[in-house]
Design an enzyme around this catalytic site. Structure first.
Site, short mmCIF file in Angstrom:
data_model
loop_
_atom_site.label_atom_id
_atom_site.label_comp_id
_atom_site.label_asym_id
_atom_site.label_seq_id
_atom_site.Cartn_x
_atom_site.Cartn_y
_atom_site.Cartn_z
CD GLU A 36 -1.72 -2.40 1.31
OE1 GLU A 36 -2.48 -3.27 0.88
OE2 GLU A 36 -0.65 -2.66 1.88
CG HIS B 124 -11.64 -7.18 5.84
ND1 HIS B 124 -10.92 -8.01 6.66
CD2 HIS B 124 -11.04 -7.23 4.62
CE1 HIS B 124 -9.93 -8.56 5.97
NE2 HIS B 124 -9.98 -8.10 4.74
#
Lengths: 399, 334
Positions: free
Chosen positions: B56, B126
Site C-alpha cells: 500500500e 475489513h
C-alpha cells in the site's frame, strides 16, 4: 537507543573478512592519465581497477573521456557547494537557520558528478541531504540559503526549509526517510509511459535502505522494467548507527534481488561520472532498473543537532578528510595533469567564498514570507475550502 | 446500476476523456475484489489498468510520483483498513507536497479509492471507517458517497479535482444500493453537503451507509411500530427532521451545517467510526461554537464505540436505526 548502542559494543563483534575478496577503492585521486592531457581536446583517463564492483552485471569499463573545461567546471562547483554548506553550518550555529539541516560536506563528488553526467531532462529525486542538487539543477545559492533561512527569496518561498528544496529538474527534497523511493518509481513509470529517453535517479541513504517501501519500489520497478536507477549514497552511518549495525547486508548494490547493481567509488568524482554514464545508458536502453551504490563519507554529523563524534572517532573523520577528500582529489588531477596551477585553483576557491558570502547577505536581507503564505499552497488555488482555521479568530482566513 | 457498477462507469468515463489516466491497485486488472474495475483492462489495455504488488505504501508513493508528473493517477487500496501502511505517503507526501515545494510540485491528480465502512461481519480489518484520521491532513480531500448516482458524480469530480482526494466507498452499498444512473459524464460538487429532507426541528447529519439508518429512524419517529410506541412521545411524532448528507468529510461544508442548525436549533450526527477524535467531535465542536446561542439541545453523537470494530459484535458496534431514533427522541425532548 543510545543505551542500546552502548550495550552492543560489549558484545563480541564477529567481523568476517574474506582474505581473497578485493575491496572497493575509495581514494579520491586514484585515476591515471591514459594519454597526455589536452587543454582543448577531450582526452581519456583510466580509473583505478577497483573503482567499481558489479552484481549480476559487469562493472563499467575503466576508461573515461574528460575535458579540461569539464574538470574545471566540476572543481568550481564542488568548491562552491562546500562553501555554501559551510555557510549553512555557520548560519545554523548563529541560530539564523532553525529546524533541521543536513549538510553534504564530504559527499560533493556525487551531486556534482551526477549533474555532470546527466541532462536536465533526467529526473533526480532524493531525501533531505540535497542542497547541492537544488543549486546545480536550476536554483541559486541565494535561493537555497534563503530557503534554509525561511525567507521569501527561498526556493520553496521559505515554506519548505532545508529538507524541502525543489527545482523544475529536481523533484526534491523529501523529509521522511525512504519515502521518496516509491515516488521515484512513479517518476520512472511516467517517463516510460511517455516514451521519454530519460533516466530517473532515485536516491536514498544506507539508513533508508532498510525501509520496507524501498523494497516495494524495487519490486515494482523490476516487475515493470522501469528506467530507474536506485542510488544508495552509503556514507557509512544511518544517523548515528554504522551500516554494519543496521544492515544485515551492507553491500547495498546487491540488495535488489533480481535487479543488478554496481558499487562505485563515491569519493573520486571521475568514478562517479563514469558510473552515472554507465547506469544512464543501462536504463535508457531498456534494460530495466539498476542499483548504484556510492561509497562515500560525510564529515559532519547526521544533522546540525548531531556533533557526529559520539559514534565514530575524531581520528576516523580526520583520516577521511585528509586522505580521501573529493575536492582535493580533483585538485590533484588538475595540478598533476598540468591543467591548472595551484594559484588558479586557489582563485577558484576565493571566488566561491566571495559568491557565497554575497549570497548569505542577499538571503539575510530577504524578508520573511507574508502572513497569507500560511494558508496558500495547501489546496489548489481556486478550489480551497472557504475557511481555514488559524490559531485565533482574527487569524482565520476566508478565501 | 448499483454502486460498484456506477464506480466502474465513472472510471471508464474518466479514462475515456483523459489519456493520462491510469487505474492501479491490488487485483484491479481482473476486476478487483468488489468488481469495481471489471472489464476496464480489456477496454483500455493493461498498460492503463494494472495490478500492483501488495504494498500500500508503495502504491500511494508510486501514485504521488505519477501524479506529480501530470498523470491522472487513480489508485485503489483494496480496503480502507489497509490505508494505514500508506498513511505516511498520504499525510506526509501527498498532502504537503504542494505546500512544502512552494507550489512547484503537487499530487493533485491523485485519487485513492478504497472500500470503507461496515458490512456486518468484516471485523477489525475489513469494516473500519478511517475518514477521521485524515481530518488533520491539510492538503487532501476526503469524499464519501451514499448512492450510485452520487458515487459516479463525486468520483468523477474527485478524479478531476486538482487536489489529492481519498474516495471512500461504503462497501455494503456496492450491491445493495441501486439507482438509475446517467451513463453520461457528469460531476457533483466536492465540499458541499446535500439536504435530502428539509425540516425545522432537528438536523440529522450523516454520510455513507448510516444515511439509510437515519431515514429508517425518521420513519420510526413519525409512525413507531407498536413495540416501540411507548418510547416515542406523541408530541414528538410530528417533528420535522432535516436529513443532511455531508458527502465531503474534508473540507466539510461548515456553512451549510451551521445554516441548518441555526434554523433547527438541534443537531444529531451519525457516523460509524468511534467517537473519540472522530469527525463528529470536530463538527460538534465547531457547531457548538458557532451556534451556541441558537442551540436548544447539546449536539448529540451517534457513533461506533471506542473499540476496534469487533467481529462478533459488529451489529452492536455500528449505529443502527434504533440508536438514531433514541438520539432523536432525546435531543427533541431535551
Amino acid at each position: 537507543m543510545a543505551s542500546l548502542a552502548r550495550a552492543r559494543t560489549a558484545l563480541p563483534r564477529t567481523r568476517k573478512i574474506a582474505p581473497f575478496v578485493r575491496t572497493l577503492q575509495t581514494a579520491a585521486d586514484s585515476t591515471q592519465l591514459h594519454q597526455d592531457a589536452s587543454h582543448s581536446e577531450p582526452f581519456s583517463v583510466k580509473l583505478h581497477e577497483d573503482s567499481f564492483r558489479g552484481y549480476k552485471t559487469d562493472a563499467p569499463s575503466l576508461d573515461l573521456e574528460v575535458t579540461k573545461d569539464g574538470l574545471l567546471k566540476m572543481y568550481k562547483q564542488m568548491a562552491l557547494m562546500r562553501r555554501m554548506e559551510q555557510a549553512a553550518d555557520s548560519l545554523y550555529r548563529q541560530k539564523l537557520i532553525r529546524g533541521f539541516c543536513h549538510l553534504t560536506i564530504g559527499q560533493e563528488a556525487i551531486s556534482v558528478g551526477m549533474e555532470q553526467a546527466l541532462t536536465r531532462q533526467d529526473n533526480i529525486i532524493s531525501s533531505y541531504r540535497t542542497h547541492p542538487f537544488a543549486v546545480l539543477r536550476g536554483g541559486t545559492v541565494v535561493s537555497l540559503l534563503g530557503e534554509l533561512l525561511g525567507r521569501q527569496c527561498g526556493i520553496s518561498k521559505g515554506k519548505g526549509g532545508s529538507m524541502h528544496v525543489f527545482t523544475e529538474s529536481f523533484q526534491g527534497g523529501h523529509g521522511i526517510v525512504g519515502a521518496q523511493v516509491p515516488l521515484g518509481a512513479g517518476l520512472a513509470f511516467a517517463a516510460k509511459y511517455q516514451e521519454k529517453p530519460v533516466a530517473t535517479y532515485t536516491m536514498y541513504g544506507d539508513g533508508a535502505s532498510n525501509q520496507g517501501q524501498v523494497f516495494e519500489a524495487f519490486n515494482m520497478a523490476k516487475l515493470w522494467n522501469l528506467p530507474c536507477v536506485f542510488v544508495c549514497e552509503n556514507n557509512k552511518y544511518g544517523m548515528g548507527t554504522s551500516a554494519e549495525r543496521s544492515s544485515s547486508n551492507t553491500e547495498y548494490y546487491t540488495r535488489g534481488d533480481k535487479i543488478p547493481g554496481i558499487q562505485a567509488n563515491g569519493m573520486d568524482i571521475l568514478a562517479v561520472v563514469k558510473a552515472v554514464q554507465h547506469t544512464k545508458d543501462w536504463v535508457v536502453s531498456g534494460n530495466g532498473p539498476i542499483l548504484l551504490e556510492f561509497v562515500t563519507y560525510r564529515y559532519g554529523g547526521h544533522s546540525m543537532s548531531d556533533p557526529g563524534t559520539t559514534y565514530r572517532t575524531r581520528e576516523e573523520v580526520q583520516r577521511m578528510r585528509s586522505t580521501q577528500d573529493p575536492i582535493r582529489g580533483l585538485q590533484r588531477y588538475l595540478e598533476e595533469w598540468g591543467l591548472a596551477s595551484e594559484e588558479e585553483l586557489k582563485r577558484f576557491d576565493k571566488d566561491a567564498k566571495a559568491q557565497v558570502d554575497q549570497a548569505v547577505e542577499e538571503a539575510k536581507a530577504s524578508p520573511l514570507p507574508e502572513d497569507n503564505e500560511l494558508w496558500t499552497d495547501i489546496y489548489n488555488k481556486g478550489s480551497e475550502p472557504s475557511y481555514i482555521r488559524g490559531r485565533e479568530r482574527e487569524e482565520g482566513h476566508h478565501f | 446500476m448499483n454502486l460498484y457498477q456506477a464506480v466502474r462507469d465513472a472510471l471508464s468515463n474518466a479514462m475515456m476523456r483523459d489519456d493520462t489516466a491510469v487505474v492501479f491497485g491490488e487485483d484491479v486488472a481482473f476486476g478487483g475484489v468488489f468488481r469495481c474495475t471489471m472489464g476496464l483492462a480489456e477496454e483500455f489495455g493493461r498498460e492503463r489498468v494494472f495490478n500492483t504488488p501488495l504494498s500500500e505504501q508503495g502504491i500511494a508513493g508510486f501514485g504521488i510520483g505519477l501524479a506529480s508528473m501530470g498523470h491522472t493517477a487513480i489508485a485503489e487500496i483494496q480496503f480502507a483498513d489497509y490505508i494505514f501502511p500508506a498513511f505516511d505517503q498520504i499525510v506526509n507526501e501527498a498532502a504537503k507536497f504542494r505546500y512544502r515545494s512552494g507550489g512547484q510540485f503537487n499530487a493533485g491528480s491523485l485519487t485513492i479509492r478504497c472500500p470503507s465502512m461496515a458490512v456486518g461481519h468484516g471485523g477489525h480489518y475489513h469494516s473500519q471507517s478511517p475518514e477521521g484520521f485524515f481530518l488533520a491532513a491539510a492538503g487532501i480531500k476526503v469524499v464519501i458517497p451514499r448512492s450510485p448516482i452520487q458515487a459516479k458524480g463525486l468520483l468523477l469530480a474527485s478524479i478531476r479535482d486538482p487536489n489529492p482526494v481519498i474516495f471512500m466507498e461504503p462497501k455494503i452499498l456496492y450491491r445493495s444500493a441501486v439507482e438509475q444512473v446517467p451513463v453520461d459524464d457528469y460531476q457533483l460538487p466536492i465540499g458541499r453537503a446535500e439536504t435530502l429532507v428539509s425540516g425545522s426541528d432537528v438536523t440529522l447529519l450523516s454520510w455513507g451507509t448510516p444515511i439509510y439508518h437515519c431515514e429508517t429512524a425518521m420513519h420510526m419517529l413519525n409512525s413507531p411500530p407498536e413495540t416501540l410506541a411507548r418510547h416515542v412521545p406523541e408530541s414528538l411524532r410530528s417533528a420535522k427532521v432535516e436529513l443532511v448528507d455531508l458527502r465531503t468529510i474534508l473540507p466539510w461544508d461548515v456553512d451549510a451545517i451551521v445554516e441548518s442548525v441555526t434554523r433547527t436549533g438541534r443537531l444529531v450526527i451519525v457516523h460509524e467510526a468511534g467517537r473519540t477524535g472522530g469527525v463528529g467531535a470536530e463538527i460538534s465542536a465547531e457547531v457548538q461554537k458557532r451556534c451556541f446561542l441558537k442551540l436548544d439541545a447539546p449536539v448529540k453523537l451517534v457513533t461506533g464505540w471506542d473499540t476496534p470494530v469487533p467481529l462478533a459484535f459488529e451489529k452492536f458496534y455500528t449505529p443502527d436505526a434504533l440508536r438514531v431514533l433514541d438520539a432523536l427522541v432525546e435531543t427533541l425532548s431535551y
